[in-house]
Design a protein around this motif. Sequence first.
Motif, PDB file in Angstrom:
ATOM      1  N   THR A   1     -59.539  37.671 -95.308  1.00 61.69           N
ATOM      2  CA  THR A   1     -59.383  38.353 -94.026  1.00 61.69           C
ATOM      3  C   THR A   1     -60.702  39.023 -93.648  1.00 61.69           C
ATOM      4  N   TYR A   2     -60.828  39.358 -92.362  1.00 63.25           N
ATOM      5  CA  TYR A   2     -62.039  40.026 -91.893  1.00 63.25           C
ATOM      6  C   TYR A   2     -62.133  41.416 -92.488  1.00 63.25           C
ATOM      7  N   SER A   3     -63.207  41.652 -93.198  1.00 63.43           N
ATOM      8  CA  SER A   3     -63.551  42.972 -93.712  1.00 63.43           C
ATOM      9  C   SER A   3     -65.046  42.929 -93.983  1.00 63.43           C
TER      10      SER A   3
ATOM     11  N   ARG B   1     -73.072  29.557 -90.090  1.00 61.29           N
ATOM     12  CA  ARG B   1     -72.968  30.733 -90.962  1.00 61.29           C
ATOM     13  C   ARG B   1     -71.817  30.557 -91.950  1.00 61.29           C
ATOM     14  N   GLN B   2     -71.697  29.364 -92.536  1.00 65.42           N
ATOM     15  CA  GLN B   2     -70.596  29.079 -93.453  1.00 65.42           C
ATOM     16  C   GLN B   2     -70.705  29.853 -94.764  1.00 65.42           C
TER      17      GLN B   2
ATOM     18  N   GLN C   1     -66.550  37.094 -85.914  1.00 64.59           N
ATOM     19  CA  GLN C   1     -65.537  37.712 -85.060  1.00 64.59           C
ATOM     20  C   GLN C   1     -66.000  37.941 -83.632  1.00 64.59           C
ATOM     21  N   PHE C   2     -67.178  38.502 -83.445  1.00 63.66           N
ATOM     22  CA  PHE C   2     -67.667  38.799 -82.099  1.00 63.66           C
ATOM     23  C   PHE C   2     -68.047  37.526 -81.356  1.00 63.66           C
ATOM     24  N   ARG C   3     -68.771  36.641 -82.037  1.00 68.99           N
ATOM     25  CA  ARG C   3     -69.251  35.426 -81.370  1.00 68.99           C
ATOM     26  C   ARG C   3     -68.132  34.466 -80.987  1.00 68.99           C
TER      27      ARG C   3
ATOM     28  N   VAL D   1     -62.673  33.876 -94.902  1.00 64.91           N
ATOM     29  CA  VAL D   1     -62.376  33.960 -93.474  1.00 64.91           C
ATOM     30  C   VAL D   1     -63.444  33.286 -92.610  1.00 64.91           C
ATOM     31  N   HIS D   2     -64.665  33.180 -93.107  1.00 64.66           N
ATOM     32  CA  HIS D   2     -65.750  32.589 -92.318  1.00 64.66           C
ATOM     33  C   HIS D   2     -65.881  31.078 -92.482  1.00 64.66           C
ATOM     34  N   ALA D   3     -65.003  30.460 -93.262  1.00 67.08           N
ATOM     35  CA  ALA D   3     -65.048  29.012 -93.452  1.00 67.08           C
ATOM     36  C   ALA D   3     -64.519  28.316 -92.202  1.00 67.08           C
TER      37      ALA D   3
END
Length: 181
Positions: free
Chosen positions: A13-15, A58-59, A45-47, A36-38
Amino acid sequence: MPGQVTAVSRHATYSFSKPNHDAVTLLAGLGVEGDVHAGRTIRHQFRMTYEPEAPNLRQVHLMHEELFDELALKGYDVSAGGLGENVTTRGVDLLGLPTGALLHLGDEAVVEVTGLRNPCSKINDYREGLLGEMFALDPVTGAFTFKCGVMAVVRRSGTVRPQDTVRVELPALPHRPLERI
């Protein structure tokens, strides 16, 4: 002498920070399994709000452990995974690599360096004043250096563990310097 992986981290999760694990699996074209970034498209999140179909460059976030040593001398306690990186290394000049450099992580995984991590203000939420330490001004050229690691895409799948070697394969000349992504 090859560098070394000192820690691997992921979070579903995003943290801001990511917990360390005994191993992570890198998936070609996607990133860190269970992170979460996969994904093939951007997961920042912002982009995602303004360019949701952009390719995910940015994997995998890699950071040099030497930065933590430097920060400790300035009174900041930062450890692996604390700044959101997936792979922490020692003995590799990540910031000095050119765009397109390949990093062989352990026996199987290969990532291609795509650019510098663009530090965000959330770093100050982690430790007050830390954001200012993520930049350096070159006294000769006047150029800024972004010190909080590099981003990469996975070119060959594999499992990565602490103590794995990191071998650098440079791209053909001329080399392109890393830019923020």
